[in-house]
Design a protein around this motif. Structure first.
Motif: not given
Length: 623
Positions: A20-41
């Motif tokens: 996207g050009a500058d007016p578009v908001i591109s979104v990256g995917a983030s993750i927490s330490k707790e999510t790694w452990a609880a949902n992915y082991g």
């Protein structure tokens, strides 16, 4: 408009990601330490991070991608009737309608929903919230993710509470700007304004460690009062690489370009990025943010033509190395070694255009990870005729690696042995009678401890057709049982900027493809099943309208004959050294109609990587 930044992975400016050009908001995917452990082991030490698959910036024009980050892991978008889809390592099942899914396709709806909440709240309070003000609120209040560089997280993790507080103050709207900053990449010629973009991006400029380089960044305020307005210049998420030669405060008139001088001095090799903030303290939020990114690469040059590194990468983490491949390189070899027992750590090589040349799917290229479909060698791979420029080698530890810390050694080298003549022609060969061929081999790259490798003869079809933009050309290859390998290659276009793609089908099933930027494409099928294969060449882009290209398909089989060498004899060549080598060609039968016999002798190193190849063509076969 909100979009996913794309699954390009932790690589610089992946083509197609964050388009996207500058007016578009591109979104990256983030993750927490707790999510790694609880949902992915999967246990990690980092409190918060970007997902390994989430595309990093900068954009090819130096701009932001992603603009912001949002949670992109364990998001449920499953139909209520669909079976549950848990992650097995988490250790629990999920009922129908629930799945663990992850991606920027999950992060962008999170951001879009958050933006919708802000718009709804503003409407209820009678606050006018145009798109530009909404974007400023999101980017100005985003939370910085510690130890994640600017080009990877953008402005930071979305913070809706802070964004609303800024909106509710109903301050003066932020000014808008246009920016013209230098961009030096392998394809900066394709930018709207060649060599310039919305952010500073120096990948191919040859910046050295400890060297200071000054860049002119031109900013133009395009909204606000028609008078000089003072703005403060400051850095965000700067590791110390960047500073301003310009004063901290700058007076910006309306619609008048003002030149800012940005200095970069990197203490270490690798990628360095920061955000230059241009802010009028009397307006709401930060008026404008400019991404700045520079790369310091290791040179693959005389006398060693090699780069070696040791490091460690944590589970779910990555680290990247950058090497500058010179013009005329024959083969680029990358090898990963010294892994601890059980470590699931891989490398992925990235073309200077930002595109991967290895599979990036999380089930490919890992050692100690069972995947019967994987054909990617985990310890060493090579790339013939590599594009000159800065390559990125990303090392990544899988979430299922039994080790938290994964030490490794990386070896990158150029191989370049030249056979003279490149092609030996045998005017006539008798079936069953050995025919001798000889070459002079000269090593033009890293020192080589090698040996010769022969093999079965091949049946080749060679052609030089033409193609235009949007056109496809098809040809078929029919092979019998016992074929060891089928190689199909195109290249050598008369239009140097043409982009051709190659697809191979067996019946209606696609069995191979090569779609890199450019036209040097190749597909190799090992032990292909007997039958007829359809080769499709797609003229994706031909700037001159039409181009010729070289086409060759070869299938190898012992039933056609062999090319024999003395594989026990060492061929050791220092850079610049030469040696005489030879082989014997034995033809087993007549060539199929419309095809010619073809054979290859390779000079390989200890890893089996070909440093150079000599070819043999047999024009006529007699009983």
């Amino acid at each position: 408009m909100v979009e996913g930044a794309g699954p390009g992975g932790r690589v610089l400016n992946p083509l197609g990601a964050g388009w996207g050009a500058d007016p578009v908001i591109s979104v990256g995917a983030s993750i927490s330490k707790e999510t790694w452990a609880a949902n992915y082991g999967s246990n990690v030490t980092k409190k918060y991070d970007m997902q390994p698959f989430s595309s990093r910036g900068p954009r090819e024009d130096g701009g932001f991608t992603p603009v912001i980050a949002a949670p992109g892991a364990s998001i449920n978008t499953t139909q209520t009737w669909a079976p549950g889809g848990p992650v097995k390592e988490a250790g629990y099942d999920l009922p129908a309608g629930y799945s663990m899914l992850q991606g920027t396709s999950m992060a962008s709806p999170q951001a879009a929903g958050a933006a919708a909440l802000l718009l709804s709240a503003a409407k209820q309070k009678g606050i006018e919230l145009p798109p530009a003000d909404l974007r400023t609120a999101l980017t100005s209040t985003a939370t910085h993710i510690k130890d994640v560089p600017a080009h990877a997280q953008g402005s930071g993790l979305i913070n809706i509470v802070k964004a609303w507080k800024q909106i509710a103050k109903q301050g003066k709207p932020a000014h808008e700007f246009s920016v013209k900053a230098p961009v030096d990449t392998a394809i900066d010629f394709a930018l709207k304004d060649p060599g310039f973009g919305t952010g500073l991006y120096d990948r191919e400029g040859g910046l050295k460690t400890g060297e200071t380089k000054v860049y002119d960044v031109v900013v133009t305020r395009t909204t606000g009062p028609d008078r000089n307005v003072q703005h403060k210049l400051s850095w965000k998420n700067n590791d110390g690489t960047f500073e301003l030669s310009s004063p901290q405060y700058v007076s910006l008139p309306l619609d008048t370009p003002v030149k800012l001088k940005v200095k970069a001095k990197a203490k270490t090799a690798g990628v360095h990025s920061a955000i230059l903030q241009v802010d009028d303290k009397k307006t709401s939020g930060v008026d404008h943010q400019i991404m700045a990114t520079v790369v310091v690469a290791h040179e693959l040059q005389q006398p060693g033509y090699a780069y070696k590194a040791s490091g460690s990468v944590q589970r779910n983490g990555t680290t990247s190395y950058f090497v500058n491949v010179p013009e005329g390189a024959k083969t680029l070899e990358v090898a990963l070694s010294a892994l601890r027992s059980g470590s699931q750590t891989r490398f992925v090589s990235l073309h200077p255009y930002g595109t991967p040349v290895d599979p990036t799917t999380t089930t490919f290229c890992y050692p100690n990870y069972e995947n019967p479909a994987n054909t990617c060698r985990p310890d060493a791979r090579s790339y013939k005729d590599p594009q000159p420029g800065v390559w990125e080698i990303e090392v990544e530890a899988r979430r299922t690696s039994p080790l938290l810390d994964n030490p490794h050694k990386l070896d990158v080298s150029l191989l370049g042995a030249t056979f003279d003549p490149a092609v030996q022609t045998i005017a006539e060969a008798k079936i069953g009678a050995p025919a001798a061929v000889n070459w002079t081999v000269t090593n033009g790259a890293a020192d080589l401890q090698g040996k010769l490798q022969g093999g079965s003869l091949g049946s080749a079809k060679v052609d030089k057709p033409s193609i235009s933009t949007g056109q496809t050309r098809e040809t078929t290859v029919t092979i019998g049982a016992g074929v060891e390998k089928l190689d199909i290659a195109i290249g050598g276009t008369s239009d140097a900027n043409a982009d051709l793609d190659l697809y191979v089908f067996r019946g209606a099933t696609q069995v191979g493809s090569a779609t890199t930027a450019g036209s040097e494409e190749a597909v190799s099928l090992v032990k292909p099943a007997a039958g007829t294969y359809t080769v499709v060449i797609d003229g994706y882009s031909v700037p001159t309208g039409s181009t010729t290209y070289d086409y060759r398909d070869v299938y190898y089989s012992a039933s056609l004959g062999t090319i024999k060498v003395d594989s026990t004899k060492a061929v050791n060549l220092a850079n610049g050294a030469s040696a005489q080598v030879g082989a014997e060609v034995v033809v087993a039968g007549a060539a199929p109609a419309g095809r010619q016999f073809f054979g290859e002798v390779k000079l390989v190193n200890a890893r089996g990587t070909a440093a150079g190849t000599g070819s043999v063509v047999i024009e006529k076969v007699t009983p």
